[in-house]
Structures are given as structure tokens and as C-alpha cells.
Design an enzyme around this catalytic site. Structure first.
Site, PDB file in Angstrom:
ATOM      1  N   GLU A 169     -22.635  68.286  62.270  1.00 12.80           N
ATOM      2  CA  GLU A 169     -22.688  68.255  61.089  1.00 12.80           C
ATOM      3  C   GLU A 169     -21.871  69.789  60.650  1.00 12.80           C
ATOM      4  OE1 GLU A 169     -26.122  66.053  62.031  1.00 12.80           O
ATOM      5  OE2 GLU A 169     -25.304  67.930  62.743  1.00 12.80           O
ATOM      6  N   ARG A 214     -27.874  72.006  58.793  1.00  7.83           N
ATOM      7  CA  ARG A 214     -27.141  72.445  59.771  1.00  7.83           C
ATOM      8  C   ARG A 214     -25.840  72.833  59.463  1.00  7.83           C
ATOM      9  NH1 ARG A 214     -29.730  69.917  64.636  1.00  7.83           N
ATOM     10  NH2 ARG A 214     -27.664  69.822  65.681  1.00  7.83           N
ATOM     11  N   LYS A 237     -30.830  51.087  76.054  1.00 11.90           N
ATOM     12  CA  LYS A 237     -31.610  51.011  74.991  1.00 11.90           C
ATOM     13  C   LYS A 237     -32.437  49.658  74.728  1.00 11.90           C
ATOM     14  CE  LYS A 237     -29.452  54.380  71.933  1.00 11.90           C
ATOM     15  NZ  LYS A 237     -28.721  54.862  70.595  1.00 11.90           N
TER      16      LYS A 237
END
Length: 600
Positions: free
Chosen positions: A349, A377, A265
């Protein structure tokens, strides 16, 4: 392009991204990490016809650059400009909308099956990060993809954690060997030859089983191979020419393939390499120093995090759950002080909500901190595993309402509508950081049942005090008889500002705020509206409390509803979006005057 030209292109893309995102803000670290990977993808595949499905999609900037949108990057994430996520209405090369995690493999498999059924010819690629791969849906898709036999490439962009990583010299040797064209060609020729011989298929199965046994005895197989996917890698995700070679190999295999790629990243920009989480989603910044150009104000998320620390100090049963967002939800101080009571479950979730139910059933006091858009979700688990048993779970609904530049996939505009359907669910809506703190203390220490506390992104604006009373559901901020604005949350700031505008013109209106959206006391609300003919309900939700208030009070008042409608709200600043939907202070004042003018 030649190898050297592609390498130079990658350098130019990095410089461009740093320059433009420093002006507009956006997702920087993730995009810097996929420069070579995206260049390789756009080299091997034609995304005008081949389908490239992004998971989450915040890493799609390079794809947008290479598919005709470079000139539009000054408008990235700006009102009326290009989106920060894939958007098919923006370009045919954006295969699917993205914004939520773990769905790419399922979507890609659907596209691959459609291709087969319709006898069409194109390739399908799913690009999923290791973070998104913490969500169970990703493995549901992989399992089905392996069973389907559909030609499909799944690229696992591994930039943070290692998933069954093979190590050592033998691993590198076999990884290299398995991606050689000669090796794969020999496999195909052997399979075809055996299929033509009497009993050849049985011989092929036996030799394949022997080969698999030998390979497993030398090298631990990956979980993906155990699923039935052909595994390639790991591959250096910053070697663009090696990526192109391996992708071409995968393309020729004509089966479900998982390509494991390692990237960094923020690659190529030191501040983002050193602090990738800070540069995941960043505002405007100085590209020379990496410093942000705007100071940080105290936010609702900060207030939530500070209050959670206080609650945990007072009660060792208080614990917090988040789905890969401890920083975004303000829980880093909690994590530092109470690491054993902070459960970061990854992008899962549904699991987070069910686990909260289990914790509550056995005597803990779980606080489930999720962004409103991701709370969607876990709707089934909230109904089945929390509310049905009347369990004491506090759901901290962060980023409720309009969130701004991330757009339709991230606005938190549905939670009021779907949470109001849940039997027994209390829904609190603070208008200030102080009210959020008061509501959390009550929800955790005094209430006994499922309760959601929803609060917006950012700070609390002009209204910074707490007027919340747990025994009341309505707060009266101004008293005037010309009309009334009924609202909730920090949208009250716009309503109060509109009332001041109108007062300067000699029009006095009431401003009434609901603090409880689950169990609205309509008699209490009627007490504050008695004698007022025209009532405007203002809410930054698609489906909220307007219908319920109209049904309860519509026979005694003329009610006008201002909300976000039934469509999806695009990206732009919250101020611009409020203006577009008539929810800013000037528009609210204009609506009141228009209503009064029509009455007269």
C-alpha cells in the site's frame, strides 16, 4: 502419531473445515491449502511455548482446531464466538494478533531477540504466504533476520507464484542433499573441528567461499540465500511426513532458515481448487455443490467498478491502482477493458500511494482503491507524496466503517480521524451507490487536488437516491424540532428508520447528513440545526467528526456523541455491532427519547 494416522488426520480436518465453514462462512481455500503444513508445525513445535507467528492469519483455522477450539467452530466469526484470525486473548497458542500482511518476519525476529536477551528456550516460526511476501516489509524483516543470526524459521507458503524457483534435476538433488541429517551433521562437525585448529577459522571461511562459488556456478542461488538466510526447499507442502522431517532439520540448524513450501489453495475440495479466489472469503454455501446460499446484491464496490469503467472510457488519463485486491474493490471489469491502466502492485500500500503521486505529478488521473483498514499503512505516503504537493489523486476508501465478521483487524473505523488531519484532503461520504457514482465523477473530472471517497461494505439499504450537491456539505433528510441526529454515509439509513419510529410516537426530529467530512461548513450545518437544542452525532468511527462538531457548535446546542469509542471493535455482523454500540435504529430512537426525558 504414525505416518498413516497423520495422513488420515489431514483428511478428517479437510472434511471438518468444509462442513463448518459452509455453515458460518469464512476463509476456506487458504485453510484447505495449509492442512498438512499446520499438522507438521504442531507436530514439530509446541505452540503453547514455541511462537508461531501467522502472516495475515486467515489461514489459522487448522491451528485453532489442533489447539483446543474444535468445539467452538460453530461460533467461528460469529458475535461472541471465536475469531477468524489469531487472537492471543482467545488462546495462549496464538502468539500474536494478525490481520494485515507482511509483518510476520519482523514480529518473529523481535520474539527471537527477546528470547536471546532473556536467556529463554523456545523456538520461533514465521509463516508467510507468497502474497504477503509481495509487501516490502517482509524483505526488511528477512534482511535483518539474516544479519541477526538468530535461530528462526521462516516458512514461505508458495501457493500461487514462483519466487526464484530452482528447476531441474540438479536442483532437486541438491535440495534433497542439503536437508539430509548426515550432511548437516557433517557441516557442524567440520565447523567445530576447524574452530579448534590454529588458523582453522580462516580455512573454514575459505572452504565455505569455495563451496559457495561451486554451488552458484552449478545452480542459481535464491534471493533469500543472497540475503544470508539458509534456504531449504522447495518442499511439497502436502506431504505431511516430509514436512515434519525437513522442519526437524531446520530446527537443528540453529540459524535463520527459510523453508520454501509449495501448496495448492483449496486442496482437497474441487470447487475451491478450481476457483480459489472465490473461496478465499466465502459466505454460507452448500458443501455438496459449492454454491453460495445467498444471492449477490449490487454493492458499493460494484458501483465503484462500473463508474471507473465509464470514467476510463471518457478520459485516457484515468487509471486505477490496487494492492492485490482487484476483485474485492470491484475493479475486475476495469482490468478486463483497460488492462494497461490497471496497476495491481501486490500487498504494497505504501508503494501504491507513492506511485499514485508520481502518476498524478506527470499528468495522469490515478484512482487508488484500498480497503480502509489497509489504507492505514499508507498514511505517511498520503501526507508526503500526495497531499504536500496538492496532487490530484482520488483515494477510493472501500470497506469504510464496520465490516462485520473479520473483526478488529479489518474494521475501517480510523480513516475519518487520520484523513481529517491531512492538510488539503477532501473527504466525501456517499450514502448510496448513486451518490458514490456522482462523487467519483466530480472527484475525477472536476476537482483538482487530493480527495478521498469513503464507502461501506455491501449495498446502500433503504436510501438509494442521490441528494449530493458539490457546492454543499450538508443534506437535510427530515425536519423536526424535538432533536436532531447528525450522521454521514449509509448510517443515515439507521437514523431515518429511528426518525420514523419516533414519528409514530409523535416525536418529530431532524436527520442531517454530512456529505463532506474534510471541510465541514459549520455555518451551513448550523442553519439546519437552528432552534434545535439537543443534537446526537452518530458515526461508526472511533475518531471522526464528533469532536470537531462539538468544538464548533457545542456552545449553542447540547451535543451527545455516539461512536465506537477508543477501543477496538470485535467481530460480529454489522447489525449486531450497531446494536452493541447504540447505532441501530431502535437504539438511536431510545437515545433520543432518553435525552428528551432528561431535559424535561
Amino acid at each position: 502419531m504414525s505416518d498413516a494416522q497423520r495422513t488420515k488426520l489431514c483428511d478428517e480436518i479437510r472434511s471438518f473445515l468444509i462442513d463448518r465453514v459452509s455453515r458460518t462462512g469464512g476463509h476456506l481455500a487458504s485453510n484447505l491449502g495449509v492442512v498438512e503444513l499446520t499438522v507438521a508445525l504442531e507436530t514439530v513445535y509446541d505452540t503453547r511455548s514455541d511462537r508461531l507467528v501467522f502472516d495475515v492469519g486467515h489461514q489459522s483455522y487448522v491451528h485453532k482446531l489442533l489447539t483446543g477450539r474444535q468445539a467452538d467452530f460453530d461460533s467461528l466469526r460469529q458475535f461472541g464466538g471465536i475469531a477468524g484470525f489469531p487472537k492471543p486473548s482467545e488462546s495462549d497458542t496464538d502468539a500474536f494478533v494478525a490481520g494485515h500482511a507482511s509483518s510476520s518476519v519482523s514480529i518473529a525476529l523481535g520474539m527471537a531477540r527477546a528470547r536471546t536477551l532473556l536467556k529463554q528456550d523456545y523456538d520461533v516460526v514465521a509463516l508467510i504466504g507468497d502474497g504477503a511476501a509481495t509487501g516490502g516489509m517482509a524483505y526488511e524483516g528477512m534482511n535483518d533476520a539474516a544479519a541477526s543470526g538468530e535461530p528462526l524459521l521462516i516458512i514461505l507458503n508458495d501457493n500461487e507464484m514462483s519466487i526464484d524457483r530452482n528447476v531441474g534435476g540438479m536442483s532437486r538433488h541438491l535440495s534433497s542433499l542439503r536437508t539430509k541429517e548426515k550432511y548437516l551433521g557433517m557441516k557442524q562437525q567440520y565447523r567445530e573441528a576447524m574452530s579448534k585448529l590454529p588458523g582453522g577459522k580462516a580455512i573454514y571461511r575459505t572452504t565455505s567461499q569455495i563451496k559457495g562459488w561451486v554451488k552458484r556456478s552449478v545452480l542459481p542461488t535464491t534471493m533469500f540465500e543472497n540475503m544470508g538466510l539458509s534456504y531449504l526447499g522447495p518442499v511439497d507442502g502436502h506431504d505431511v511426513n516430509e514436512l515434519i522431517r525437513v522442519m526437524r532439520v531446520a530446527k537443528e540448524m540453529r540459524c535463520p532458515v527459510l523453508l520454501h513450501v509449495f501448496t495448492q489453495k483449496g486442496c482437497g475440495y474441487l470447487p475451491a481448487e478450481e476457483m480459489p479466489s472465490r473461496y478465499h472469503g466465502v459466505g454460507k454455501f452448500d458443501p455438496e455443490t459449492g454454491k453460495t446460499l445467498s444471492g449477490k446484491s449490487y454493492t458499493f464496490s460494484d458501483a465503484f467498478g462500473d463508474t471507473m469503467v465509464q470514467l476510463a472510457k471518457e478520459d485516457n488519463r484515468v487509471c486505477a491502482i490496487t494492492a492485490a485486491m482487484p476483485g474485492g474493490t470491484g475493479l475486475l471489469p476495469f482490468k478486463e477493458q483497460f488492462p494497461k491502466r490497471l496497476f495491481d502492485v501486490g500487498i504494497a500500500e505504501e508503494h501504491a500511494a507513492s506511485m499514485a503521486g508520481g502518476l498524478a505529478k506527470q499528468g495522469m488521473k490515478p484512482v487508488l482503491a484500498l480497503y480502509s483498514t489497509f489504507l492505514q499503512r499508507s498514511f505517511d505516503q498520503i501526507i508526503q507524496d500526495i497531499a504536500m504537493l496538492k496532487l490530484h489523486v482520488v483515494v477510493a476508501v472501500d470497506r469504510a466503517g464496520l465490516v462485520g465478521e473479520d473483526g478488529e483487524t479489518h474494521h475501517g473505523v480510523f480513516d475519518v480521524g487520520f484523513l481529517r488531519q491531512v492538510p488539503g484532503m477532501s473527504i466525501l461520504a456517499p450514502a448510496s451507490c448513486k451518490e458514490l457514482q456522482d462523487m467519483l465523477f466530480w472527484a475525477v473530472k472536476e476537482y483538482d487536488g487530493p480527495v478521498a471517497v469513503r464507502y461501506p461494505r455491501g449495498g446502500d439499504g433503504m436510501f438509494g437516491e442521490s441528494l449530493w450537491d458539490p457546492d454543499k456539505t450538508v443534506v437535510a433528510h427530515r425536519d423536526g424540532k424535538a432533536a436532531a441526529i447528525v450522521t454521514y454515509g449509509n448510517l443515515v439509513n439507521n437514523a431515518l428508520s429511528a426518525a420514523e419510529r419516533l414519528a409514530a410516537e409523535g416525536v418529530d426530529i431532524s436527520v442531517v447528513r454530512l456529505t463532506q467530512l474534510g471541510f465541514i461548513d459549520f455555518e451551513e450545518l448550523e442553519d439546519h440545526l437552528r432552534g434545535i437544542e439537543n443534537v446526537i452525532i452518530a458515526e461508526d468511527a472511533s475518531v471522526g467528526i464528533s469532536e470537531a462538531v462539538t468544538a464548533a457548535l457545542g456552545n449553542r446546542h447540547h451535543i451527545f456523541r455516539l461512536n465506537l469509542g477508543r477501543g477496538y471493535v470485535s467481530h460480529g455482523s454489522v447489525t449486531e455491532l450497531h446494536k452493541q454500540y447504540g447505532l441501530d435504529s431502535a437504539s438511536l430512537a431510545a437515545t433520543v427519547k432518553e435525552v428528551l426525558r432528561n431535559e424535561n
